[in-house]
Design an enzyme around this catalytic site. Structure first.
Site, PDB file in Angstrom:
ATOM      1  N   GLU A   1      -7.036  18.948 -34.338  1.00 27.84           N
ATOM      2  CA  GLU A   1      -7.909  18.012 -33.939  1.00 27.84           C
ATOM      3  C   GLU A   1      -7.657  17.333 -33.128  1.00 27.84           C
ATOM      4  OE1 GLU A   1     -10.536  18.023 -38.073  1.00 27.84           O
ATOM      5  OE2 GLU A   1      -8.736  17.236 -38.460  1.00 27.84           O
TER       6      GLU A   1
ATOM      7  N   SER B   1      -5.159  13.239 -47.243  1.00 29.46           N
ATOM      8  CA  SER B   1      -6.518  12.421 -46.933  1.00 29.46           C
ATOM      9  C   SER B   1      -6.141  10.772 -48.057  1.00 29.46           C
ATOM     10  CB  SER B   1      -7.551  13.434 -47.746  1.00 29.46           C
ATOM     11  OG  SER B   1      -8.268  12.427 -47.821  1.00 29.46           O
TER      12      SER B   1
ATOM     13  N   ASN C   1      -5.212  18.273 -43.663  1.00 33.85           N
ATOM     14  CA  ASN C   1      -6.214  18.596 -42.653  1.00 33.85           C
ATOM     15  C   ASN C   1      -5.934  18.660 -41.459  1.00 33.85           C
ATOM     16  OD1 ASN C   1      -8.451  17.847 -43.789  1.00 33.85           O
ATOM     17  ND2 ASN C   1      -7.895  15.500 -44.284  1.00 33.85           N
TER      18      ASN C   1
ATOM     19  N   ASN D   1       0.307  -1.290   0.209  1.00 37.84           N
ATOM     20  CA  ASN D   1       0.390   0.108   0.025  1.00 37.84           C
ATOM     21  C   ASN D   1       0.768   0.852  -0.305  1.00 37.84           C
ATOM     22  OD1 ASN D   1      -1.929  -1.944  -0.225  1.00 37.84           O
ATOM     23  ND2 ASN D   1      -2.537  -0.941   2.781  1.00 37.84           N
TER      24      ASN D   1
ATOM     25  N   LYS E   1      -6.065  17.647 -49.773  1.00 38.41           N
ATOM     26  CA  LYS E   1      -6.414  17.516 -48.822  1.00 38.41           C
ATOM     27  C   LYS E   1      -5.326  17.771 -48.102  1.00 38.41           C
ATOM     28  CE  LYS E   1     -10.226  18.555 -46.438  1.00 38.41           C
ATOM     29  NZ  LYS E   1     -11.748  17.286 -46.165  1.00 38.41           N
TER      30      LYS E   1
ATOM     31  N   TYR F   1      -6.659   1.927   2.360  1.00 40.64           N
ATOM     32  CA  TYR F   1      -6.434   1.159   1.286  1.00 40.64           C
ATOM     33  C   TYR F   1      -8.171   0.342   0.894  1.00 40.64           C
ATOM     34  CZ  TYR F   1      -4.791  -1.376  -3.051  1.00 40.64           C
ATOM     35  OH  TYR F   1      -5.362  -1.590  -3.762  1.00 40.64           O
TER      36      TYR F   1
ATOM     37  N   GLN G   1      -6.557   0.260  -7.104  1.00 37.85           N
ATOM     38  CA  GLN G   1      -5.895  -0.112  -8.365  1.00 37.85           C
ATOM     39  C   GLN G   1      -6.051   0.237 -10.054  1.00 37.85           C
ATOM     40  OE1 GLN G   1      -4.613  -3.576  -7.623  1.00 37.85           O
ATOM     41  NE2 GLN G   1      -5.075  -4.122  -9.982  1.00 37.85           N
TER      42      GLN G   1
ATOM     43  N   THR H   1     -17.005  38.311 -31.105  1.00 40.87           N
ATOM     44  CA  THR H   1     -17.796  37.816 -29.623  1.00 40.87           C
ATOM     45  C   THR H   1     -19.125  37.169 -30.811  1.00 40.87           C
ATOM     46  OG1 THR H   1     -19.724  39.757 -30.252  1.00 40.87           O
ATOM     47  CG2 THR H   1     -17.869  39.797 -28.494  1.00 40.87           C
ATOM     48  N   HIS H   2     -19.361  35.951 -30.025  1.00 36.03           N
ATOM     49  CA  HIS H   2     -20.430  34.648 -30.664  1.00 36.03           C
ATOM     50  C   HIS H   2     -19.786  34.213 -31.920  1.00 36.03           C
ATOM     51  CE1 HIS H   2     -23.310  35.997 -27.437  1.00 36.03           C
ATOM     52  NE2 HIS H   2     -22.868  37.935 -27.917  1.00 36.03           N
TER      53      HIS H   2
END
Ligand code: ARG
Length: 462
Positions: free
Chosen positions: A289, A276, A284, A109, A282, A316, A321, A154-155
């Site tokens: 992401e 791609s 990417n 432990n 492409k 414990y 674990q 903004t927005h």
């Protein structure tokens, strides 16, 4: 045969052996486990429990186990249950019965609590260093492209013209706080559980400070039960990481958006994009992401550990674990994401002229008209209304601010000054906002200085 099977007359079910083993994740911290054992040898020797020759034998045995683990000559299996028993079993095989003295005055432990803290200390330090490095990368980008004009949103609608440096520094400050949270978590991590035993301490005359010193902790954890049961340091580290990942994810989202053909504001470095398999044109923004995606993983890791810990009675419980699965992935994903984000900033191309012409005449300059009137004593609410009427009028006619002249403006309000039209120049508008923290170059320069000082301090720490 397990090291604990003295009171058992039959072995565990085959399913149970596999179910109970955690070697997959423990193998990520075998070095820390050996460090913990070496420190414990020092404790036992200082307490007179191991004599000089026993100490030597066990230490060289531990070195052999380390070599075997590193080379793959010894591959622990589910029958060992965890890394602590794997190392101890192999040690006893290699050095004989003296190896069996090593487990005096300790328990798995306190061993696991120690190993995980050691692992965390190194990885959190790496997270901190990566976040500091990211602040440096953003500040560098501000120094090269900070004067680029862009719309502030903004927005996600155009709001006011700003300079890119202003926008990027907002991220840099957030990342600097993320790094500070990690540093805080590191400070509280700095205490050693080893020698706590199962939870109650030990009758053997050990000095736990010896272990703490040997492992580079500033002190032993004062309460043996707390030493083995506490996981709040893991929760704190993971929450610091989860919060940092929300910052990185917001940055990533903007890089994805800004690199679209629709925005065309930046171009990601090739090193951080992929092609791609079907669409040849492409490129990417996968790196960004993935950072955004890993934020979900790290937030999930925090959630998993919170739920695991919250119902547990002291001290414990085997549930604990499960802690490393979330913790290890959480910390490693955060360090990697911060490093990748720094790389993206370093290799980015900013399309400097992208917005310069387009923003002239854009209605996002409406606030300028209101501020111009307000600067001439017109109450801001009234000035705001006048600017709104002008926008409505132009919009209805399919026109923009470029079709305004001074008489037209004065037709809406007599207080428009001779210089009114010059307020409709977007770069001048950004440069006028020189209040503390504003987008004006003077304010950007001041923040670059402040963050430079912050970096000097924190680069030293990491
Ligand atoms: N493998 C265990 C863990 O990772 C080590 C501690 C086991 N202690 C026990 N009493 N079964 O948490």
């Amino acid at each position: 045969m397990a090291l604990w099977d003295g009171r058992f007359s039959e072995g565990p079910a085959a399913d149970m052996v596999a179910f109970g083993a955690c070697l997959d994740v423990d193998m990520r911290m075998w070095r820390e486990d050996l460090d913990g054992s070496r420190a414990h040898v020092a404790v036992l020797h200082a307490a007179g429990i191991l004599d000089d020759s026993e100490r030597k034998t066990i230490l060289s045995g531990l070195d052999l186990v380390a070599d075997e683990l590193a080379s793959g000559a010894f591959v622990p299996g589910p029958e060992h249950e965890d890394i602590h028993m794997a190392v101890e079993t192999r040690l006893i095989e290699l050095v004989g019965p003296v190896g069996a003295k090593l487990h005096t005055a300790r328990s798995r432990n306190d061993q696991v609590a120690t190993d995980v803290r050691l692992w965390m200390r190194a990885r959190l330090t790496a997270v901190h260093a990566a976040l500091v490095e990211l602040v440096a990368a953003i500040v560098e980008r501000v120094k090269t492209d900070g004067d680029v004009l862009m719309p502030g949103f903004t927005h996600l609608q155009r709001g006011q013209p700003i300079l890119l440096g202003h926008h990027l520094l907002a991220h840099a400050w957030a990342v600097s706080r993320d790094a500070e949270r990690v540093a805080d978590a590191l400070r509280r991590l700095d205490a050693c559980p080893l020698g706590a035993g199962a939870m109650a301490g030990t009758p053997h005359p050990i000095d736990r400070a010896v272990a703490a010193r040997a492992l580079g902790f500033s002190r032993p954890i004062p309460n043996a039960m707390d030493a083995v049961a506490a996981r709040d340091h893991q929760l704190e580290a993971l929450s610091a990481c989860a919060i940092a990942m929300t910052t990185l994810s917001r940055i990533a989202e903007e890089l994805v958006l800004w690199s679209t053909s629709e925005f065309r504001f930046v171009r990601m470095g090739e090193a951080y994009t992929t092609g791609s398999s079907i669409m040849p044109q492409k490129r990417n923004p996968d790196a960004a992401e993935l950072v955004r995606g890993k934020a979900g993983t790290v937030i999930g890791a925090l959630q998993a550990l919170m739920v695991t810990v919250k119902g547990l009675p002291l001290a414990y419980n085997r549930d604990l674990q499960e802690d490393r699965y979330s913790l290890f992935d959480g910390l490693e994903n955060t360090a990697a994401s911060a490093r990748i984000t720094a790389g993206m900033f370093r290799t980015l191309t900013v399309h400097r002229e992208r917005y310069e012409a387009e923003l002239t005449g854009d209605f996002l300059l409406a606030t300028e008209l209101a501020d111009h009137l307000a600067a001439r004593g017109v109450p801001f609410r009234e000035a705001h209304h006048v600017a709104g009427r002008i926008v409505g009028h132009l919009e209805a006619r399919g026109e923009d601010f470029t079709s305004l002249d001074l008489p037209a403006l004065r037709g809406f309000h007599p207080s428009f000054g001779d210089d009114a039209l010059s307020w409709l120049e977007p770069r001048a508008a950004a440069e006028r906002r020189a209040s503390l923290g504003g987008t004006a170059p003077s304010q950007i320069a001041a923040q670059v200085d402040d963050l430079g000082a912050w970096l000097d301090e924190h680069l030293e720490e990491s």
